[in-house]
Design a protein around this motif. Structure first.
Motif, PDB file in Angstrom:
ATOM      1  N   GLN A 170     -18.004 -33.738  29.250  1.00  0.00           N
ATOM      2  CA  GLN A 170     -18.280 -33.942  27.830  1.00  0.00           C
ATOM      3  C   GLN A 170     -19.474 -34.883  27.720  1.00  0.00           C
ATOM      4  O   GLN A 170     -19.485 -35.976  28.275  1.00  0.00           O
ATOM      5  CB  GLN A 170     -17.074 -34.522  27.091  1.00  0.00           C
ATOM      6  N   ALA A 171     -20.490 -34.439  27.000  1.00  0.00           N
ATOM      7  CA  ALA A 171     -21.733 -35.205  26.894  1.00  0.00           C
ATOM      8  C   ALA A 171     -21.543 -36.417  25.993  1.00  0.00           C
ATOM      9  O   ALA A 171     -20.627 -36.458  25.160  1.00  0.00           O
ATOM     10  CB  ALA A 171     -22.842 -34.313  26.347  1.00  0.00           C
ATOM     11  N   PRO A 172     -22.403 -37.422  26.129  1.00  0.00           N
ATOM     12  CA  PRO A 172     -22.303 -38.623  25.292  1.00  0.00           C
ATOM     13  C   PRO A 172     -22.461 -38.298  23.809  1.00  0.00           C
ATOM     14  O   PRO A 172     -23.255 -37.430  23.424  1.00  0.00           O
ATOM     15  CB  PRO A 172     -23.465 -39.493  25.793  1.00  0.00           C
ATOM     16  N   GLU A 173     -21.707 -39.011  22.991  1.00  0.00           N
ATOM     17  CA  GLU A 173     -21.793 -38.877  21.536  1.00  0.00           C
ATOM     18  C   GLU A 173     -22.097 -40.248  20.927  1.00  0.00           C
ATOM     19  O   GLU A 173     -21.984 -41.279  21.596  1.00  0.00           O
ATOM     20  CB  GLU A 173     -20.485 -38.319  20.969  1.00  0.00           C
ATOM     21  N   THR A 174     -22.481 -40.233  19.658  1.00  0.00           N
ATOM     22  CA  THR A 174     -22.805 -41.482  18.977  1.00  0.00           C
ATOM     23  C   THR A 174     -22.504 -41.338  17.493  1.00  0.00           C
ATOM     24  O   THR A 174     -22.482 -40.227  16.953  1.00  0.00           O
ATOM     25  CB  THR A 174     -24.296 -41.846  19.175  1.00  0.00           C
ATOM     26  N   ASP A 175     -22.294 -42.487  16.834  1.00  0.00           N
ATOM     27  CA  ASP A 175     -22.130 -42.489  15.377  1.00  0.00           C
ATOM     28  C   ASP A 175     -23.306 -43.202  14.691  1.00  0.00           C
ATOM     29  O   ASP A 175     -23.208 -43.612  13.540  1.00  0.00           O
ATOM     30  CB  ASP A 175     -20.803 -43.133  14.980  1.00  0.00           C
ATOM     31  N   LYS A 176     -24.426 -43.316  15.398  1.00  0.00           N
ATOM     32  CA  LYS A 176     -25.598 -44.004  14.841  1.00  0.00           C
ATOM     33  C   LYS A 176     -26.109 -43.315  13.569  1.00  0.00           C
ATOM     34  O   LYS A 176     -26.703 -43.961  12.713  1.00  0.00           O
ATOM     35  CB  LYS A 176     -26.726 -44.057  15.876  1.00  0.00           C
ATOM     36  N   GLY A 177     -25.886 -42.013  13.479  1.00  0.00           N
ATOM     37  CA  GLY A 177     -26.360 -41.280  12.315  1.00  0.00           C
ATOM     38  C   GLY A 177     -25.329 -41.152  11.214  1.00  0.00           C
ATOM     39  O   GLY A 177     -25.546 -40.446  10.237  1.00  0.00           O
TER      40      GLY A 177
ATOM     41  N   ASN B 128     -34.613 -39.415  13.439  1.00  0.00           N
ATOM     42  CA  ASN B 128     -33.812 -40.635  13.255  1.00  0.00           C
ATOM     43  C   ASN B 128     -32.614 -40.391  12.330  1.00  0.00           C
ATOM     44  O   ASN B 128     -32.396 -41.090  11.338  1.00  0.00           O
ATOM     45  CB  ASN B 128     -34.676 -41.777  12.709  1.00  0.00           C
ATOM     46  N   GLY B 129     -31.848 -39.369  12.688  1.00  0.00           N
ATOM     47  CA  GLY B 129     -30.661 -39.068  11.908  1.00  0.00           C
ATOM     48  C   GLY B 129     -29.902 -37.888  12.492  1.00  0.00           C
ATOM     49  O   GLY B 129     -30.281 -37.322  13.521  1.00  0.00           O
ATOM     50  N   ASN B 130     -28.808 -37.513  11.821  1.00  0.00           N
ATOM     51  CA  ASN B 130     -27.996 -36.381  12.245  1.00  0.00           C
ATOM     52  C   ASN B 130     -28.547 -35.080  11.687  1.00  0.00           C
ATOM     53  O   ASN B 130     -29.072 -35.039  10.568  1.00  0.00           O
ATOM     54  CB  ASN B 130     -26.551 -36.546  11.762  1.00  0.00           C
ATOM     55  N   ARG B 131     -28.401 -34.023  12.465  1.00  0.00           N
ATOM     56  CA  ARG B 131     -28.704 -32.678  12.010  1.00  0.00           C
ATOM     57  C   ARG B 131     -27.553 -31.768  12.455  1.00  0.00           C
ATOM     58  O   ARG B 131     -27.134 -31.798  13.611  1.00  0.00           O
ATOM     59  CB  ARG B 131     -30.029 -32.178  12.590  1.00  0.00           C
ATOM     60  N   SER B 132     -27.081 -30.952  11.535  1.00  0.00           N
ATOM     61  CA  SER B 132     -25.915 -30.115  11.824  1.00  0.00           C
ATOM     62  C   SER B 132     -26.309 -28.863  12.591  1.00  0.00           C
ATOM     63  O   SER B 132     -27.491 -28.559  12.796  1.00  0.00           O
ATOM     64  CB  SER B 132     -25.201 -29.745  10.525  1.00  0.00           C
TER      65      SER B 132
ATOM     66  N   ASN C  44     -22.899 -31.139  15.767  1.00  0.00           N
ATOM     67  CA  ASN C  44     -23.668 -32.138  15.035  1.00  0.00           C
ATOM     68  C   ASN C  44     -24.565 -32.824  16.055  1.00  0.00           C
ATOM     69  O   ASN C  44     -24.154 -33.045  17.191  1.00  0.00           O
ATOM     70  CB  ASN C  44     -22.746 -33.149  14.351  1.00  0.00           C
ATOM     71  N   ASN C  45     -25.780 -33.165  15.670  1.00  0.00           N
ATOM     72  CA  ASN C  45     -26.755 -33.654  16.646  1.00  0.00           C
ATOM     73  C   ASN C  45     -27.471 -34.885  16.106  1.00  0.00           C
ATOM     74  O   ASN C  45     -28.088 -34.819  15.039  1.00  0.00           O
ATOM     75  CB  ASN C  45     -27.783 -32.565  16.945  1.00  0.00           C
ATOM     76  N   TYR C  46     -27.377 -36.003  16.853  1.00  0.00           N
ATOM     77  CA  TYR C  46     -28.127 -37.197  16.473  1.00  0.00           C
ATOM     78  C   TYR C  46     -29.465 -37.174  17.206  1.00  0.00           C
ATOM     79  O   TYR C  46     -29.531 -37.154  18.437  1.00  0.00           O
ATOM     80  CB  TYR C  46     -27.373 -38.478  16.822  1.00  0.00           C
ATOM     81  N   LEU C  47     -30.547 -37.154  16.417  1.00  0.00           N
ATOM     82  CA  LEU C  47     -31.888 -37.044  16.975  1.00  0.00           C
ATOM     83  C   LEU C  47     -32.733 -38.229  16.528  1.00  0.00           C
ATOM     84  O   LEU C  47     -32.796 -38.534  15.335  1.00  0.00           O
ATOM     85  CB  LEU C  47     -32.560 -35.753  16.481  1.00  0.00           C
TER      86      LEU C  47
END
Length: 289
Positions: free
Chosen positions: A91-98, A180-184, A164-167
């Motif tokens: 499972q790849a790393p995830e984040t809630d920064k976005g 600099n945010g999430n994209r679905s 969901n993708n934080y870029l």
């Protein structure tokens, strides 16, 4: 004094040999090696895992892949094993920064098709007999053919199909896009002769083939493609050699757009209205050796 020196020297040699032995044992542990491949001739499947043609009013093409990444990998023993109840390999790393939880693209492992995507010690895999594979794709980068003022060109697409993708930023081919945010799921960037375009495929439009949709559904908006081995992959925990699993993904007309003028070509003129609608992979065939 000489005796003490000899004992210390002898102890140091033993410690060195012991460390080397441990290192060699660790390095020689048999591994599960995962490779991701793409195949434009593989059967084109729909969401239910059955063959699917391009819908009327749309057109498609098989893109030329540059790189690919996945977010999640799971082996399951039978058709009724629910998502998450099998052997989770990765499972790849995830984040809630976005804001909402998302795949952290900066820490994703992006590889060329056919290269090694993942190596895991077989000792870390739950022993079992596995019939099915679930692979959640997250990113694709490929070249596509398009037309501008009726002239043919090649452009590059960065396609984000994860849930969901934080870029922060990403590079398509030569151009870098700052987000600099999430994209679905379904977000894309397209580098053309006239610069960079970005957009979003319609919600729920990304195809995710799951032959087990009746017995083991997947969440809406995920990109968990499901496929089965010809014969079960058996992991005992006592392997003496590496096992290489190749996950072959169908890209048979996987890039799909609205074909407004019904000419079968992707026209990107500003007024064409030929929007991208689907970038989902079209099936998974796993194999091992």
């Amino acid at each position: 004094m000489k005796k003490l020196y000899f004992l210390l020297a002898f102890a140091s040699i033993l410690l060195f040999l012991s460390c080397n032995k441990d290192d060699n044992t660790s390095n020689n542990d048999p591994k599960l090696i995962i490779k991701l491949e793409v195949d434009p001739t593989q059967v084109r499947l729909g969401n239910t895992g059955t063959p699917a043609n391009i819908p009327a009013g749309n057109a498609g093409q098989s893109p030329v892949f540059n790189s690919i990444s996945a977010h999640y990998l799971e082996f399951t023993s039978n058709a009724t094993t629910l998502l998450g109840d099998g052997a989770i390999v990765y499972q790849a790393p995830e984040t809630d920064k976005g804001g909402a939880g998302a795949i952290d693209f900066n820490r994703s492992n992006v590889v060329a098709p056919g290269d090694v995507f993942l190596e895991v010690s077989l000792k870390d895999i739950t022993p079992g007999s596995y019939e099915w594979v679930r692979l959640s794709l997250s990113y694709q980068n490929y070249d596509v053919q398009f037309y501008f003022n009726d002239a043919p060109f090649t452009g590059t697409v960065a396609s984000f199909v994860g849930f969901n993708n934080y870029l922060t930023e990403y590079t398509i081919k030569n151009e870098t896009v700052t987000v600099n945010g999430n994209r679905s799921q379904g977000y894309w960037g397209f580098e053309t002769i006239t610069g960079v375009q970005t957009g979003q495929a319609p919600e729920g439009a990304t195809t995710v083939p799951n032959p087990l949709f009746t017995t083991s559904p997947i969440p809406q908006g995920s990109c968990v493609v499901t496929g089965n081995f010809d014969q079960n992959l058996v992991i005992t925990g006592n392997e003496s050699e590496d096992i290489t699993v190749t996950l072959s993904l169908s890209i048979n007309n996987s890039f799909e757009w609205v074909d407004v003028n019904q000419n079968g070509k992707w026209d990107v003129d500003p007024d064409s209205g030929e929007n991208i609608v689907d970038m989902g992979l079209r099936g998974l065939v796993p194999s091992f050796q």
